[in-house]
Design a protein around this motif. Structure first.
Motif, mmCIF file in Angstrom:
data_model
loop_
_atom_site.group_PDB
_atom_site.id
_atom_site.type_symbol
_atom_site.label_atom_id
_atom_site.label_comp_id
_atom_site.label_asym_id
_atom_site.label_seq_id
_atom_site.Cartn_x
_atom_site.Cartn_y
_atom_site.Cartn_z
ATOM 1 N N LEU A 45 53.032 -63.981 -16.737
ATOM 2 C CA LEU A 45 54.485 -64.078 -16.791
ATOM 3 C C LEU A 45 54.933 -65.140 -15.804
ATOM 4 N N ILE A 46 55.731 -66.098 -16.300
ATOM 5 C CA ILE A 46 56.241 -67.174 -15.451
ATOM 6 C C ILE A 46 57.768 -67.179 -15.551
ATOM 7 N N PRO A 47 58.465 -66.630 -14.551
ATOM 8 C CA PRO A 47 59.931 -66.667 -14.576
ATOM 9 C C PRO A 47 60.462 -68.092 -14.452
ATOM 10 N N GLU A 48 61.651 -68.298 -14.956
ATOM 11 C CA GLU A 48 62.338 -69.597 -14.905
ATOM 12 C C GLU A 48 61.522 -70.702 -15.559
ATOM 13 N N PRO A 307 59.935 -68.104 -7.747
ATOM 14 C CA PRO A 307 59.258 -67.856 -6.469
ATOM 15 C C PRO A 307 57.866 -67.278 -6.647
ATOM 16 N N TRP A 308 57.544 -66.782 -7.869
ATOM 17 C CA TRP A 308 56.248 -66.149 -8.107
ATOM 18 C C TRP A 308 55.937 -66.155 -9.597
ATOM 19 N N VAL A 309 54.632 -65.975 -9.904
ATOM 20 C CA VAL A 309 54.168 -65.748 -11.276
ATOM 21 C C VAL A 309 53.148 -64.611 -11.211
ATOM 22 N N THR A 310 52.835 -64.012 -12.355
ATOM 23 C CA THR A 310 51.865 -62.925 -12.361
ATOM 24 C C THR A 310 50.755 -63.179 -13.381
ATOM 25 N N LEU A 311 49.580 -62.613 -13.089
ATOM 26 C CA LEU A 311 48.435 -62.635 -14.000
ATOM 27 C C LEU A 311 47.842 -61.235 -14.032
ATOM 28 N N SER A 312 47.842 -60.606 -15.192
ATOM 29 C CA SER A 312 47.344 -59.234 -15.343
ATOM 30 C C SER A 312 46.135 -59.220 -16.266
ATOM 31 N N VAL A 313 45.116 -58.447 -15.900
ATOM 32 C CA VAL A 313 43.870 -58.388 -16.662
ATOM 33 C C VAL A 313 43.487 -56.930 -16.886
ATOM 34 N N GLN A 314 43.228 -56.571 -18.155
ATOM 35 C CA GLN A 314 42.838 -55.215 -18.511
ATOM 36 C C GLN A 314 41.394 -55.187 -19.007
ATOM 37 N N GLY A 315 40.627 -54.218 -18.522
ATOM 38 C CA GLY A 315 39.236 -54.075 -18.919
ATOM 39 C C GLY A 315 39.081 -53.166 -20.118
ATOM 40 N N PHE A 316 37.933 -53.259 -20.777
ATOM 41 C CA PHE A 316 37.627 -52.381 -21.902
ATOM 42 C C PHE A 316 37.544 -50.928 -21.406
ATOM 43 N N ALA A 317 38.279 -50.046 -22.056
ATOM 44 C CA ALA A 317 38.322 -48.643 -21.623
ATOM 45 C C ALA A 317 36.959 -47.972 -21.697
ATOM 46 N N ASP A 318 36.101 -48.404 -22.618
ATOM 47 C CA ASP A 318 34.811 -47.737 -22.817
ATOM 48 C C ASP A 318 33.640 -48.567 -22.329
ATOM 49 N N SER A 319 33.890 -49.429 -21.363
ATOM 50 C CA SER A 319 32.794 -50.161 -20.725
ATOM 51 C C SER A 319 32.031 -49.231 -19.790
#
Length: 362
Positions: A45-48, A307-319
Motif C-alpha cells: 500500500l502506497i498512500p498519496e 510518510p510511509w508505505v507498507t508491505l505485507s506477506v502471508q504464508g501458506f497456512a498448511d506449510s
C-alpha cells in the motif's frame, strides 16, 4: 454453560513487533524475509500515489514463474540428478499442494536442501525412517516430523543412509504428492519444465492485481513510536486489522446502515486523496520479496507526500514450517505472516504474527 465455555476458548494469536532502520548494521529485515520460505500472497500500500513508477510496476509484473506437478513421487526429490541439477545450483523450493497440515502427510523442500516431512503415525511407521514427535501432537503422539539433509545425503550415494531413504520412498512406502515448485538461480543452466516433463508439469505466473483507491482514510503513524510506547497512536493490532480491511476492499466508513462492516480506521487518522494497492498471489519466493522490499525503500529517494508505505506477506497456512525450520501447526488457525511499515527516513516497523500452533517468531 458449554456454549459460554466455547465462546471463551478464543484461539491464541501471537504478534511480535520490532523497529529498526534499513541502514543499521544489525537490522534483521533481510534475514527474516529470506527465512520465511513459503509465501502465497504479497500486498503493498502506497498512500498519496495514483500511478506506480515504471520500475516498481515492471518489477511486480516480473514475479514468477512457479510450477505445478501432479502425482510426483517423493523419491524424485532425493535422486542425485535432481539434487545436482537444482538443489546445489540455487535455491530450490517445493511444497505439497492441497494437503492439510493437521490431517494429511505434507512435505516441504527448503532452499538449504532440507527435506521436511510431516507424517501421520501410520505413514511414519511404514517408512521406517527416524524422526521426532510433532510438538503439537498432544498427549498421544499421532504425527511425526522427519528431516532429511539432501546435501549430506547426495555426498555419498553408497552410504547406508542414502540406501535406506531411497528404499523407503521407492519400495517400502512409495509416496506421491501434488507439488508446487520454484527455483531461484543465478547463472545456472537447467529447466524444471524439461526435467519433470514426464509428469505433466505446468508453468504458472502469479496473479497480479493493481488498483487505486480514492479518499482513503489512513491512520497517523510516527516512525519513532511503536505500540506500548508513550504517545503511540495506532497499536500494532489496530494496524493489522486496518490493513486487512484495506486489502480486502472492505467498507471503512462505519455507517449505521451498513450491516456488513461497522469497522472504521484507527484514530488519529487523515484522508489521503489517492493510494496505490498491489497484490501478488501465487508461490512467491523470498528472493523476489527482498527485491520488492528494497524497491519500496527506494520509493523515498525522491521527496514524496506519503510518510510511509507498507508491505505485507502471508504464508501458506498448511506449510510444515513457518520461519526457518520452526514447525508450523494449524488446529484453530494456520496463519503466519509479517508486515513492514517503511518510513521515509528508512526507519521501519516489522510485525510478525502466528496462530495457535506456533512458537514465537524469530
Amino acid at each position: 454453560m458449554a456454549t459460554l465455555r466455547r465462546l471463551r476458548e478464543v484461539p491464541r494469536h501471537l504478534l511480535v513487533c520490532e523497529k529498526s532502520n534499513f541502514g543499521h548494521d544489525k537490522s534483521r529485515h533481510r534475514y527474516l524475509v529470506e527465512t520465511h520460505y513459503y509465501n502465497y500472497r504479497v500486498s503493498f500500500l502506497i498512500p498519496e500515489c495514483g500511478i506506480l513508477s515504471k520500475e516498481l510496476k515492471d518489477l511486480v509484473m516480473e514475479f514468477g514463474p512457479y510450477y505445478f506437478v501432479k502425482d510426483l513421487p517423493l523419491y524424485e526429490l532425493i535422486t542425485h540428478e535432481f539434487i545436482n541439477s537444482f538443489v546445489t545450483k540455487g535455491s530450490c523450493y517445493a511444497l505439497t499442494y492441497n494437503t492439510n497440515i493437521d490431517e494429511d502427510n505434507t512435505v516441504a523442500l527448503l532452499p538449504n536442501g532440507k527435506l521436511i516431512l510431516s507424517l501421520d503415525k501410520d505413514t511414519y511407521e511404514e517408512t521406517g525412517l527416524q524422526g521426532r514427535p510433532s510438538q503439537y501432537s498432544g498427549r498421544k503422539t499421532m504425527r511425526f516430523i522427519v528431516s532429511i539433509d539432501l546435501m549430506d545425503l547426495s555426498s555419498n550415494l553408497d552410504s547406508k543412509k542414502y540406501k535406506r531413504v531411497s528404499w523407503a520412498f521407492k519400495e517400502k512406502k512409495p509416496l506421491k504428492f501434488d507439488f508446487l515448485l520454484a527455483w531461484h538461480q543465478t547463472g545456472a543452466e537447467g529447466s524444471m519444465m524439461s526435467y519433470f516433463s514426464g509428469y505433466g508439469i505446468q508453468e504458472h505466473q502469479p496473479n497480479i492485481a493493481l488498483s487505486t483507491t480514492r479518499d482513503l482514510r489512513c491512520p497517523v503513524l510516527r516512525s519513532g513510536l511503536l505500540e506500548g510506547e508513550p504517545e503511540a497512536a495506532c497499536s500494532a493490532h489496530e494496524l493489522f486489522d486496518w490493513l486487512g480491511a484495506v486489502f480486502g476492499h472492505a467498507d471503512l466508513n462505519n455507517e449505521p446502515y451498513n450491516f456488513v462492516s461497522t469497522y472504521c480506521c484507527p484514530q488519529p487518522s487523515a484522508v489521503v486523496a489517492q493510494a496505490s494497492l498491489g497484490t501478488i498471489t501465487g508461490f512467491i519466493l523470498p528472493e523476489q520479496i527482498c527485491v520488492l522490499l528494497e524497491q519500496l525503500c527506494r520509493y523515498f529517494d525522491e521527496p514524496k507526500l506519503a510518510p510511509w508505505v507498507t508491505l505485507s506477506v502471508q504464508g501458506f497456512a498448511d506449510s510444515p514450517v513457518s520461519w526457518r525450520e520452526s514447525e508450523h501447526g494449524f488446529q484453530k488457525g494456520g496463519e503466519h505472516l509479517y508486515n513492514f511499515v517503511i518510513f521515509n527516513n528508512r526507519d521501519y516497523w516489522l510485525q510478525m504474527a502466528v496462530g495457535a500452533n506456533d512458537g514465537c517468531p524469530p
